[in-house]
Write a protein that holds these residues in place. Structure first.
Motif, PDB file in Angstrom:
ATOM      1  N   ASP A 121      44.837  31.960  42.349  1.00  0.00           N
ATOM      2  CA  ASP A 121      43.540  31.624  42.935  1.00  0.00           C
ATOM      3  C   ASP A 121      42.501  32.666  42.505  1.00  0.00           C
ATOM      4  N   ASP A 122      41.271  32.496  42.971  1.00  0.00           N
ATOM      5  CA  ASP A 122      40.179  33.403  42.588  1.00  0.00           C
ATOM      6  C   ASP A 122      40.478  34.852  42.951  1.00  0.00           C
ATOM      7  N   SER A 123      41.105  35.074  44.096  1.00  0.00           N
ATOM      8  CA  SER A 123      41.368  36.455  44.514  1.00  0.00           C
ATOM      9  C   SER A 123      42.374  37.141  43.595  1.00  0.00           C
ATOM     10  N   LYS A 124      43.377  36.423  43.116  1.00  0.00           N
ATOM     11  CA  LYS A 124      44.357  36.999  42.176  1.00  0.00           C
ATOM     12  C   LYS A 124      43.701  37.289  40.828  1.00  0.00           C
ATOM     13  N   LEU A 125      42.790  36.426  40.401  1.00  0.00           N
ATOM     14  CA  LEU A 125      42.045  36.676  39.166  1.00  0.00           C
ATOM     15  C   LEU A 125      41.209  37.935  39.316  1.00  0.00           C
ATOM     16  N   LYS A 126      40.512  38.069  40.427  1.00  0.00           N
ATOM     17  CA  LYS A 126      39.660  39.246  40.656  1.00  0.00           C
ATOM     18  C   LYS A 126      40.486  40.521  40.745  1.00  0.00           C
ATOM     19  N   GLU A 127      41.692  40.452  41.315  1.00  0.00           N
ATOM     20  CA  GLU A 127      42.588  41.616  41.348  1.00  0.00           C
ATOM     21  C   GLU A 127      42.964  42.046  39.934  1.00  0.00           C
ATOM     22  N   ALA A 128      43.302  41.062  39.096  1.00  0.00           N
ATOM     23  CA  ALA A 128      43.670  41.364  37.705  1.00  0.00           C
ATOM     24  C   ALA A 128      42.475  41.921  36.931  1.00  0.00           C
ATOM     25  N   LEU A 129      41.291  41.396  37.201  1.00  0.00           N
ATOM     26  CA  LEU A 129      40.089  41.887  36.530  1.00  0.00           C
ATOM     27  C   LEU A 129      39.759  43.316  36.955  1.00  0.00           C
ATOM     28  N   ALA A 130      40.075  43.679  38.185  1.00  0.00           N
ATOM     29  CA  ALA A 130      39.832  45.041  38.654  1.00  0.00           C
ATOM     30  C   ALA A 130      40.722  46.043  37.933  1.00  0.00           C
ATOM     31  N   ALA A 131      41.857  45.585  37.414  1.00  0.00           N
ATOM     32  CA  ALA A 131      42.801  46.465  36.719  1.00  0.00           C
ATOM     33  C   ALA A 131      42.712  46.337  35.195  1.00  0.00           C
ATOM     34  N   VAL A 132      41.602  45.820  34.695  1.00  0.00           N
ATOM     35  CA  VAL A 132      41.493  45.514  33.267  1.00  0.00           C
ATOM     36  C   VAL A 132      41.515  46.766  32.375  1.00  0.00           C
ATOM     37  N   LYS A 133      41.220  47.926  32.911  1.00  0.00           N
ATOM     38  CA  LYS A 133      41.265  49.147  32.098  1.00  0.00           C
ATOM     39  C   LYS A 133      42.700  49.525  31.729  1.00  0.00           C
ATOM     40  N   THR A 134      43.663  49.092  32.530  1.00  0.00           N
ATOM     41  CA  THR A 134      45.063  49.406  32.247  1.00  0.00           C
ATOM     42  C   THR A 134      45.853  48.193  31.759  1.00  0.00           C
ATOM     43  N   THR A 135      45.419  46.997  32.112  1.00  0.00           N
ATOM     44  CA  THR A 135      46.095  45.765  31.703  1.00  0.00           C
ATOM     45  C   THR A 135      45.060  44.819  31.102  1.00  0.00           C
ATOM     46  N   ALA A 136      45.131  44.615  29.795  1.00  0.00           N
ATOM     47  CA  ALA A 136      44.135  43.814  29.085  1.00  0.00           C
ATOM     48  C   ALA A 136      44.186  42.338  29.479  1.00  0.00           C
ATOM     49  N   LEU A 137      43.006  41.747  29.561  1.00  0.00           N
ATOM     50  CA  LEU A 137      42.849  40.312  29.753  1.00  0.00           C
ATOM     51  C   LEU A 137      41.927  39.796  28.657  1.00  0.00           C
ATOM     52  N   TYR A 138      42.058  38.508  28.329  1.00  0.00           N
ATOM     53  CA  TYR A 138      41.299  37.925  27.233  1.00  0.00           C
ATOM     54  C   TYR A 138      40.640  36.626  27.662  1.00  0.00           C
ATOM     55  N   GLY A 139      39.566  36.289  26.980  1.00  0.00           N
ATOM     56  CA  GLY A 139      38.875  35.033  27.201  1.00  0.00           C
ATOM     57  C   GLY A 139      38.917  34.201  25.939  1.00  0.00           C
ATOM     58  N   GLY A 140      38.875  32.885  26.109  1.00  0.00           N
ATOM     59  CA  GLY A 140      38.878  31.970  24.968  1.00  0.00           C
ATOM     60  C   GLY A 140      38.362  30.608  25.385  1.00  0.00           C
ATOM     61  N   ILE A 141      38.503  29.653  24.492  1.00  0.00           N
ATOM     62  CA  ILE A 141      37.994  28.308  24.768  1.00  0.00           C
ATOM     63  C   ILE A 141      38.867  27.588  25.785  1.00  0.00           C
ATOM     64  N   SER A 142      38.263  26.625  26.451  1.00  0.00           N
ATOM     65  CA  SER A 142      39.000  25.695  27.314  1.00  0.00           C
ATOM     66  C   SER A 142      38.392  24.316  27.090  1.00  0.00           C
ATOM     67  N   THR A 143      39.114  23.296  27.468  1.00  0.00           N
ATOM     68  CA  THR A 143      38.625  21.929  27.273  1.00  0.00           C
ATOM     69  C   THR A 143      37.481  21.576  28.222  1.00  0.00           C
ATOM     70  N   THR A 144      37.198  22.452  29.188  1.00  0.00           N
ATOM     71  CA  THR A 144      36.072  22.220  30.098  1.00  0.00           C
ATOM     72  C   THR A 144      34.791  22.863  29.570  1.00  0.00           C
ATOM     73  N   GLY A 145      34.926  23.803  28.622  1.00  0.00           N
ATOM     74  CA  GLY A 145      33.783  24.550  28.117  1.00  0.00           C
ATOM     75  C   GLY A 145      33.680  25.925  28.751  1.00  0.00           C
ATOM     76  N   ALA A 146      34.139  26.069  29.989  1.00  0.00           N
ATOM     77  CA  ALA A 146      34.136  27.375  30.653  1.00  0.00           C
ATOM     78  C   ALA A 146      35.100  28.305  29.916  1.00  0.00           C
ATOM     79  N   ILE A 147      34.805  29.591  29.894  1.00  0.00           N
ATOM     80  CA  ILE A 147      35.652  30.562  29.205  1.00  0.00           C
ATOM     81  C   ILE A 147      36.939  30.754  30.008  1.00  0.00           C
ATOM     82  N   LYS A 148      38.069  30.520  29.353  1.00  0.00           N
ATOM     83  CA  LYS A 148      39.366  30.627  30.013  1.00  0.00           C
ATOM     84  C   LYS A 148      39.882  32.050  29.901  1.00  0.00           C
TER      85      LYS A 148
END
Length: 180
Positions: A121-148
């Motif tokens: 859910d959104d809260s788990k995504l935000k938790e992972a984003l808060a730790a992005v300096k130690t655990t990399a996350l990436y964005g890319g295309i999705s079939t909706t147009g929003a960045i996945k």
């Protein structure tokens, strides 16, 4: 596995922090939206088909060039101003302004989604984003147009590394990306 949009107030926004397409002219602004029902939001990664003069949501195995949507906002109602209230459809009569990304470009958007197998859910995504300096996350295309946003680098389209969690000018949660 399902795509889930980050819950935001209104439509997607973009802040082109440091992008080259605004300076070197790698912009497409002469293609219409391909689908009459599609809602183009700022910050979306869309496929540009110059041969047919259309912009559309990318497919999972997209071969067309991908660009970020960053049209100038139009205020539809003087009583509801704000970047969050802007969207673009075919019936608006305007063509979307698309910027072709280059390695090193940095931009911020809240037009993001995620796979529920990576983040429940959104809260788990935000938790992972808060730790992005130690655990990399990436964005890319999705079939909706929003960045996945995901835990692995995308294999199709541009690779966007999550730089940090931040906010949009109106205070809404957002993500800053750097093109790799």
């Amino acid at each position: 596995m399902a795509l889930q949009r980050l819950t935001i107030d209104g439509y997607g926004q973009i802040e082109p922090n440091n992008v080259t397409f605004t300076r070197d002219g790698r912009i497409e602004a002469q293609c219409a939206l391909a689908d009459a029902d599609f809602v183009a939001e700022n910050g979306m990664l869309l496929a540009v088909d110059v041969a047919n003069m259309v912009v559309k949501a990318p497919t999972a195995s997209e071969t067309l060039p991908i660009a970020v949507h960053y049209s100038t906002e139009k205020i539809y109602n003087q009583f509801t101003p704000g970047l969050k209230n802007f969207k673009l459809t075919q019936k608006d009569g305007y063509y979307p302004r698309m910027g072709y990304l280059t390695i090193g470009d940095v931009f911020t958007t809240n037009c993001i989604c995620y796979d529920t197998t990576d983040f429940t859910d959104d809260s788990k995504l935000k938790e992972a984003l808060a730790a992005v300096k130690t655990t990399a996350l990436y964005g890319g295309i999705s079939t909706t147009g929003a960045i996945k946003i995901g835990k692995t680098k995308p294999t199709v389209g541009p690779v966007l590394k999550v730089a940090k969690a931040t906010t949009m000018p109106d205070g809404q949660f957002a993500v800053e990306f750097q093109v790799q």
